[in-house]
Design a protein around this motif. Structure first.
Motif, PDB file in Angstrom:
ATOM      1  N   PRO A  59      71.897  78.101  35.977  1.00 55.18           N
ATOM      2  CA  PRO A  59      72.812  77.632  34.639  1.00 55.18           C
ATOM      3  C   PRO A  59      74.249  77.798  34.865  1.00 55.18           C
ATOM      4  N   GLU A  60      74.894  76.974  34.097  1.00 54.92           N
ATOM      5  CA  GLU A  60      76.518  76.875  33.921  1.00 54.92           C
ATOM      6  C   GLU A  60      77.310  78.271  33.900  1.00 54.92           C
ATOM      7  N   THR A  61      78.419  78.247  34.180  1.00 55.50           N
ATOM      8  CA  THR A  61      79.196  79.555  33.800  1.00 55.50           C
ATOM      9  C   THR A  61      80.035  79.261  32.577  1.00 55.50           C
ATOM     10  N   PHE A  62      80.207  80.211  31.762  1.00 55.81           N
ATOM     11  CA  PHE A  62      81.102  80.114  30.616  1.00 55.81           C
ATOM     12  C   PHE A  62      82.442  80.719  30.716  1.00 55.81           C
ATOM     13  N   PRO A  63      83.481  80.040  30.709  1.00 58.40           N
ATOM     14  CA  PRO A  63      84.903  80.910  30.696  1.00 58.40           C
ATOM     15  C   PRO A  63      85.282  81.386  29.466  1.00 58.40           C
ATOM     16  N   LEU A  64      85.383  82.621  29.244  1.00 58.67           N
ATOM     17  CA  LEU A  64      85.441  83.429  27.784  1.00 58.67           C
ATOM     18  C   LEU A  64      86.844  83.996  27.881  1.00 58.67           C
ATOM     19  N   THR A  65      87.357  83.679  26.710  1.00 56.02           N
ATOM     20  CA  THR A  65      88.958  84.062  26.488  1.00 56.02           C
ATOM     21  C   THR A  65      89.025  85.185  25.394  1.00 56.02           C
ATOM     22  N   ASN A  98      78.314  90.786  33.873  1.00 50.63           N
ATOM     23  CA  ASN A  98      78.853  90.138  32.862  1.00 50.63           C
ATOM     24  C   ASN A  98      79.959  91.322  32.398  1.00 50.63           C
TER      25      ASN A  98
END
Lengths: 251, 251
Positions: A8-14, A109
């Motif tokens: 699955p894709e990676t999610f860039p969190l801010t 994570n």
């Protein structure tokens, strides 16, 4: 039939905000929120999320969830860095359990989850949430705030395997020298309470749970609190604060 | 004195697993976990996290936290896409509150948090956690699993502002034709229960809370469940299932 990607894709969190707290480093931080009620913390929202509108209505809730990053723990996402087992302090640091059966900070994570009390919302300059009972190191990046919903999330009947209750508290005492340092400070009473609550959780590494000569230090606010584990008359361990000094590197 | 960066770094997070559930799309999903106990879901761990060791000891807990991404909601992290206010269904869809005072799926970082019941751990092929009470759409990427700690996280006394209790349930009825479709299926009883629980939450948009002629559809498992809002004799609204058909695009 199954059209999901294998990877699955990676999610860039801010981060939406950063924590300011009484805990300048990891050592000494209570292992669950709410165990040191005297611990103060603020969540300061960062731009563009520091808009007072974003917290409108939040003052009607007494408790909040914070989702944050254990930013001082190593990344575990690369397959080579991933270790599926951890040794929770709860089990004396010997037995291993799966990382997803634990609240360890060493996890894929590096996500943390804390239930904190909301004390005050200050929107004088941006947004600052004053919190109580937070177990968060100073500088922690926060990814989300959610109100706590007791009718959905208070499940006192839940079964909690190897962690069925709050960890036991150790007895704590302060040397006359340490008491004198606290008396001389305007925040002395509050600090004394914080020191007692933090040491009662036994911040020593899990494999050190017996009396010993070694002096440990824990940093709280601008202070280095030095303590020893002593044998109390009844056979229990007492943590004794031997001295309190200004932490190196603090002004 | 303050050496924090003005713009904190971004954290790339990787799903540890994916949800398989009774909810092929967003519409109809209960707005908080635990409201539709008949809803089944599985969390299937993905490589390299699909190691049975990673869940060792998890079976001793009855409830788990899942942190996940609302992957069907739009990204809000870019300043241009960020809206600080939302209209929670709880307030009839008219009043606005801050996004951080809500559990809205339209939020920065799109993080979700669900308390679910753990039914079974299957490690025959990789790791599959069977869950109950999950409010998660099929395909949801999950970032973390943590055990629920009732002594720290059950706070029935917490104040919950504009959401002080579970939303009220609507009455639900099924037409004879709909009942006949269920009777013909091996999972008919279970599905009937699920349909009643899901419709009782009133999945219609928040501004539609009165009787109306319009037929809505909600997808559950492989079915399209079509319902109408009727005026019940006592003046309350009843949701009436008018027909149940195989959903388009399903085999």
């Amino acid at each position: 039939m199954n059209d999901r990607p294998a990877q699955p894709e990676t999610f860039p969190l801010t981060p939406i905000g950063l924590i300011e707290s009484d805990f300048p480093d990891k050592f000494g931080i209570p292992r669950q929120p709410g165990l040191a009620a005297a611990a103060r913390a603020s969540l300061v929202l960062v731009s563009p999320f520091d808009d007072p509108l974003a917290v409108r209505g939040l003052e009607t809730f007494s408790h909040l969830w914070l989702t944050f990053i254990f930013h001082l723990s190593p990344q575990q996402v690369a397959p080579a860095r991933w270790t599926p087992l951890v040794r929770p302090p709860r089990l004396g640091g010997n037995a291993k359990v799966g990382v997803f059966a634990s609240r360890s900070t060493h996890r894929p994570n590096r996500l943390g989850l804390s239930l904190v009390e909301l004390v005050e919302i200050d929107t004088t300059h941006g947004v600052r949430l004053k919190l109580r009972g937070a177990d968060l190191v100073d500088g922690t990046p926060v990814l989300d705030i959610k109100p706590y919903l007791p009718w959905a999330e208070a499940r006192p009947e839940a079964r909690a395997g190897f962690a069925p209750e709050a960890p036991p508290n150790l007895a704590v005492s302060l040397s006359p020298e340490a008491e004198a340092v606290l008396s001389a400070r305007p925040d002395g009473d509050e600090l004394g309470e914080l020191i007692r609550q933090v040491l009662a959780q036994d911040p020593r590494p899990a494999y050190r749970r017996t009396p010993e000569a070694r002096v440990y230090g824990v940093r709280l606010r601008d202070l280095d609190v030095r303590f020893q584990a002593l044998q109390a008359p009844a056979g229990h361990t007492t943590l004794r604060v031997v001295e309190i000094v200004l932490a190196a590197g603090r002004t």
